[in-house]
Design a protein around this motif. Structure first.
Motif, PDB file in Angstrom:
ATOM      1  N   GLN A 342      33.274  22.052  30.420  1.00 58.95           N
ATOM      2  CA  GLN A 342      34.691  22.373  30.321  1.00 58.95           C
ATOM      3  C   GLN A 342      35.395  22.249  31.671  1.00 58.95           C
ATOM      4  O   GLN A 342      36.554  21.818  31.745  1.00 58.95           O
ATOM      5  CB  GLN A 342      34.865  23.783  29.756  1.00 58.95           C
ATOM      6  N   ILE A 523      41.466  23.865  26.824  1.00 55.56           N
ATOM      7  CA  ILE A 523      40.297  23.887  27.704  1.00 55.56           C
ATOM      8  C   ILE A 523      40.232  25.206  28.464  1.00 55.56           C
ATOM      9  O   ILE A 523      39.157  25.794  28.631  1.00 55.56           O
ATOM     10  CB  ILE A 523      40.334  22.702  28.680  1.00 55.56           C
ATOM     11  N   SER A 526      38.815  27.907  26.249  1.00 52.45           N
ATOM     12  CA  SER A 526      37.379  27.707  26.084  1.00 52.45           C
ATOM     13  C   SER A 526      36.626  28.119  27.345  1.00 52.45           C
ATOM     14  O   SER A 526      35.595  28.797  27.276  1.00 52.45           O
ATOM     15  CB  SER A 526      37.096  26.239  25.756  1.00 52.45           C
ATOM     16  N   LEU A 527      37.152  27.729  28.495  1.00 50.44           N
ATOM     17  CA  LEU A 527      36.531  28.106  29.774  1.00 50.44           C
ATOM     18  C   LEU A 527      36.445  29.618  29.928  1.00 50.44           C
ATOM     19  O   LEU A 527      35.405  30.162  30.316  1.00 50.44           O
ATOM     20  CB  LEU A 527      37.359  27.538  30.929  1.00 50.44           C
TER      21      LEU A 527
END
Length: 631
Positions: A342, A523, A526-527
């Motif tokens: 990621q 992103i 998600s990170l």
């Protein structure tokens, strides 16, 4: 965290380890037909006894108890019973042995799968209950001090009997919360208490969730929602007006004379435990070095690894909450690999489109977002998901309705940004999503939140699974099993798909530049969840303290000490919460890749989603095995 709150017997029994007794069939019967009879009888007994001994659970599980063979019952709100641990473990062992020893001969594929899941679930519960006082029913973020009022406020009045049951349950809340205080006192005596800061936090919540001032005004949500439900029942079923007014008076009386004092006693008891803990720390610091004092301090919560057998308990809790049988060491590797992936994706995106991180790009995206109302967003989500997800119209059933409500101001400080309450097995027509307006979600956040909680998230998954399993004749005992990784992993999986839907939506409106902000947000989310899942392992498996976590966060640009402490505190107080979501999500991705490898050119997202949903709530090892068998 966008959290899906569901009622479970483990929450209501408040870690007491109680498990209901049910009558076992003799094992002398033999043959496929008799084996099927054993399953049917035992499954029916287990389901009915679970319902009868826990009325709140029953009400949220079935709308019409009589259709499930439940005719006579007494409204019960079970709490912690001191001294029942040994008996409960013995009962649990009997049940686990019974289901493990039952043959699959003569069982349908659905019943055989149910038997397998029951066996695994009971074995896991048995392992967890072997660790006394490790469960925490009053955690600051998701404890029963804040969950029970929500469940009471949403308690549907379908018949006059429901009103009687509700008032009976409300009359038992004093004993219920008193029993939780006893559990917390025993927990503290065993050296496994919540931290001082956590005890004080929950005590403060108890004093704020219900106040005498609100009750005097008649403005508390447990008053207003009761009146709304009783008036609707009065209109719909034609009950006498005096009966409705009498019920309203009784509700107000019980809130003032039972629930309010119960919260007061619980708050006082928890604050006393916090004071005793603080006093103990003072004596410790007088006797030992400051370094040892800081390491042993209870002012901040500690991870499970700091307690005796804490690592072993955490291993088991990971299995129970995520549905993944990967050991912590393997999860470390999986999450680190994902984190690196990621980070690289974010670097590439920012390099190719540097404007994606500018505030002006964010403003352009949010100002251009065409929908502002939840109804519009849910309609758009349903339209976009139609190609890749199976229809909810199982056996011709109509699409369910959904109401989006705001979380009451009384609970906004203690609840998730959003949550969804699962419907009964036999009534999936009406559904409710709560949005916490304290968090003031922007248009993109609300859109992806409604995907997580609604379509194609929790609402869609819950309704589809209930309808599909019912159409296949699956035994209702299956619905007693909950798998956080399956449910929360799915909601996160489709939430990320919703970011792609949002990009397509803006593209249709000619806002091609703004979509790069959405890709960045996807992103980043998600990170963050991946990082927090890693921190969960560090805190609860490796024993990392607040300082160590702050150092890790500093490497990711989170340098504010207060922010670092808040992140540490939440994860320490809510073990396996983030892995439940993110590990579940990664397991779904891994399962999807296996399906792709097995099916080759015959793979489609629709086929995979149908497989996943048709299997119903499960652990991922069982899902992988079922995938191989189905290929």
């Amino acid at each position: 965290m966008r959290k899906h709150h569901k009622l479970t017997w483990r929450q209501l029994l408040a870690g007491a380890g109680l498990l209901l007794l049910f009558a076992f069939l003799t094992l002398l019967l033999s043959g496929p037909r008799r084996n099927e009879q054993k399953f049917r009888h035992a499954a029916r007994e287990l389901f009915q006894q679970e319902m009868i001994h826990n009325t709140l659970n029953m009400h949220y599980t079935v709308a019409r108890p009589g259709d499930f063979g439940i005719q006579d019952y007494e409204a019960l709100l079970p709490g912690y019973v001191p001294g029942d641990k040994k008996t409960a473990l013995a009962d649990l062992r009997k049940q686990a042995d019974f289901w493990a020893g039952l043959s699959d001969r003569g069982l349908s594929s659905e019943d055989a799968y149910t038997r397998k899941l029951l066996t695994l679930s009971l074995e896991n519960s048995l392992a967890l209950q072997s660790y006394a006082y490790y469960d925490e029913p009053l955690s600051p973020a998701s404890g029963m001090q804040s969950q029970l009022p929500i469940l009471l406020a949403e308690y549907a009045f379908r018949t006059p009997r429901d009103v009687e049951d509700y008032l009976s349950l409300l009359s038992q809340t004093g004993n219920y919360y008193d029993s939780l205080l006893v559990y917390e006192q025993e927990k503290a005596a065993a050296g496994l208490s919540m931290s001082q800061i956590s005890l004080e936090k929950v005590g403060q919540q108890c004093r704020q969730i219900l106040t005498a001032e609100e009750l005097a005004k008649g403005s508390h949500f447990l008053q207003t929602t009761f009146q709304e439900r009783i008036n609707e029942l009065y209109t719909r079923q034609g009950i006498e007006r005096e009966a409705a007014l009498s019920a309203i008076r009784r509700n107000n009386e019980l809130l003032s004379s039972v629930l309010l004092p119960a919260y007061g006693r619980l708050a006082q008891g928890l604050e006393q435990l916090a004071a005793e803990q603080k006093s103990g720390e003072t004596r410790l610091s007088d006797a030992k070095t400051e370094e040892l004092h800081n390491a042993a301090s209870g002012s901040l919560p500690r991870g499970l690894a700091s307690y005796p057998q804490g690592q072993d308990y955490y291993r088991q809790l990971l299995i129970a909450e995520t549905g993944s049988y990967r050991p912590p060491e393997e999860l470390y590797d999986l999450l680190k690999k994902q984190l690196l992936s990621q980070l690289n994706a974010l670097r590439e995106l920012v390099t190719e489109h540097p404007a994606c991180v500018l505030p002006s790009t964010q403003e352009q995206c949010l100002s251009a977002f065409p929908y502002t109302r939840p109804a519009q967003m849910l309609e758009d989500l349903q339209k976009r998901m139609a190609r890749d997800f199976p229809s909810l119209a199982v056996n011709g059933q109509p699409l369910p309705s959904v109401t989006v409500k705001a979380v009451s101001d009384s609970l906004s400080e203690y609840t998730a940004p959003a949550f969804y309450l699962t419907p009964p097995l036999d009534d999936t027509s009406s559904n409710t999503i709560y949005v916490n307006e304290k968090d003031a979600p922007n248009a993109l956040e609300l859109y992806t939140t409604l995907a997580h909680e609604g379509y194609p998230g929790h609402l869609y998954q819950s309704v589809y699974t209930r309808r599909y399993l019912a159409s296949r004749g699956a035994d209702p005992v299956r619905q007693l099993l909950g798998y956080g990784g399956y449910q929360e992993g799915w909601a996160l999986y489709v939430e990320f798909i919703a970011y792609d839907y949002a990009c397509a939506l803006l593209q249709e409106y000619g806002e091609s530049e703004a979509i790069w902000y959405i890709k960045t947000e996807k992103i980043n989310r998600s990170l963050l969840l991946c990082l927090y899942s890693l921190l969960d392992l560090m805190i609860h498996y490796d024993g990392a303290d607040c300082g160590q976590i702050a150092s890790v966060l500093d490497n990711f640009g989170i340098s504010d000490p207060q922010a670092a402490q808040a992140i540490y505190t939440y994860i320490a107080e809510e073990p396996v919460n983030y892995p439940q979501y993110y590990v579940g999500y990664l397991e779904i991705l891994a399962l999807r890749q296996k399906a792709n490898d097995l099916w080759g050119k015959d793979y489609t997202d629709l086929r995979f989603h149908s497989f996943f949903l048709n299997m119903g709530p499960s652990d991922f090892a069982s899902l992988e095995e079922a995938l191989k068998d189905a290929s």
